[in-house]
Design an enzyme around this catalytic site. Sequence first.
Site, short mmCIF file in Angstrom:
data_model
loop_
_atom_site.label_atom_id
_atom_site.label_comp_id
_atom_site.label_asym_id
_atom_site.label_seq_id
_atom_site.Cartn_x
_atom_site.Cartn_y
_atom_site.Cartn_z
N LYS A 38 -15.38 -8.48 4.10
CA LYS A 38 -14.22 -8.81 4.95
C LYS A 38 -14.54 -8.72 6.43
O LYS A 38 -15.35 -7.91 6.86
CB LYS A 38 -13.06 -7.86 4.65
CG LYS A 38 -12.41 -8.14 3.31
CD LYS A 38 -11.13 -7.33 3.12
CE LYS A 38 -10.48 -7.69 1.79
NZ LYS A 38 -9.39 -6.78 1.45
N SER A 59 -2.55 -7.92 3.11
CA SER A 59 -2.83 -7.76 4.53
C SER A 59 -3.21 -9.11 5.14
O SER A 59 -2.82 -9.44 6.26
CB SER A 59 -3.98 -6.78 4.74
OG SER A 59 -3.64 -5.51 4.22
N ARG A 62 -2.20 -6.28 -8.13
CA ARG A 62 -1.04 -7.18 -8.05
C ARG A 62 -1.04 -8.26 -9.11
O ARG A 62 0.01 -8.75 -9.51
CB ARG A 62 -1.00 -7.86 -6.66
CG ARG A 62 -0.65 -6.95 -5.53
CD ARG A 62 -1.02 -7.55 -4.22
NE ARG A 62 -2.47 -7.77 -4.18
CZ ARG A 62 -3.15 -8.15 -3.10
NH1 ARG A 62 -2.52 -8.40 -1.99
NH2 ARG A 62 -4.46 -8.30 -3.15
N HIS A 75 0.84 -1.21 0.00
CA HIS A 75 0.00 0.00 0.00
C HIS A 75 0.88 1.26 0.00
O HIS A 75 0.60 2.22 -0.73
CB HIS A 75 -0.88 0.06 1.26
CG HIS A 75 -1.91 -1.02 1.38
ND1 HIS A 75 -2.03 -1.82 2.50
CD2 HIS A 75 -2.89 -1.42 0.53
CE1 HIS A 75 -3.04 -2.66 2.34
NE2 HIS A 75 -3.57 -2.44 1.15
O1 PNS Z 1 -8.64 -3.04 0.56
P1 PNS Z 1 -9.93 -3.57 -0.03
O2 PNS Z 1 -10.67 -4.44 0.97
O3 PNS Z 1 -9.72 -4.27 -1.35
O4 PNS Z 1 -10.83 -2.27 -0.33
C1 PNS Z 1 -12.12 -2.43 -0.92
C2 PNS Z 1 -12.94 -1.15 -0.75
C3 PNS Z 1 -13.06 -0.79 0.72
C4 PNS Z 1 -12.27 -0.02 -1.52
C5 PNS Z 1 -14.34 -1.46 -1.39
O5 PNS Z 1 -14.92 -2.59 -0.74
C6 PNS Z 1 -15.29 -0.27 -1.32
O6 PNS Z 1 -15.26 0.56 -2.20
N1 PNS Z 1 -16.09 -0.23 -0.24
C7 PNS Z 1 -17.04 0.85 -0.02
C8 PNS Z 1 -18.47 0.37 -0.39
C9 PNS Z 1 -18.67 0.48 -1.89
O7 PNS Z 1 -18.66 1.53 -2.49
N2 PNS Z 1 -18.91 -0.70 -2.51
C10 PNS Z 1 -19.18 -0.77 -3.93
C11 PNS Z 1 -17.92 -0.88 -4.75
S1 PNS Z 1 -18.31 -1.03 -6.47
#
Ligand code: PNS
Length: 157
Positions: free
Chosen positions: A41, A128, A90, A17
């Site tokens: 998650k 992570s 990645r 990150h």
């Molecule tokens: O580090 P991560 O878990 O890959 O991050 C994912 C994250 C938090 C960026 C994604 O789940 C997200 O955008 N969450 C907010 C809710 C949302 O907008 N969901 C729709 C995405 S199309």
Amino acid sequence: MIKALFPGSFDPVTNGHMSIIKRTAGLFDILYVAVMVNPAKKYLFSPEERLNMLKECCKDISNVKVISFDGLLVNLAKKMDVGVIIKGVRNSSDFESEFQQAQANSMLLQGVETFLMPSSPKDIAISSTLVKQIALFGGDITPFVPKIVAEKLQKNK
Ligand code: PNS
């Protein structure tokens, strides 16, 4: 002024990150790094802990602002008035998932663009989830995370 937003779970923030943050910060006037919620998650650290670790890790990058938000990414993009969302990629499975999210987000909010940033080769194996597993079983996580995160993970075991 061109502003970008790098959202993620950051449970916890890794060197992968940090590499994306450092490489991207130089390309924009302001980079918001947002601790968010991925409903798929289960988290080890609270949103506040994730936020504080990130703030500490980013404190020397002057144009990075670390924030947190519980809601839709497009709503945060609108609130912070950013036109660019940054995601790190990645491998091909990251690409598939990020590509799908980018399409959905562009349909939810017109004018927002997702930039997919390839990870540095040294970071391709870092996640992570893996870092938490290595820490749980007493392995050395210092090659994968910033020092303060390694210390916190050792305490949390
Ligand atoms: O580090 P991560 O878990 O890959 O991050 C994912 C994250 C938090 C960026 C994604 O789940 C997200 O955008 N969450 C907010 C809710 C949302 O907008 N969901 C729709 C995405 S199309």
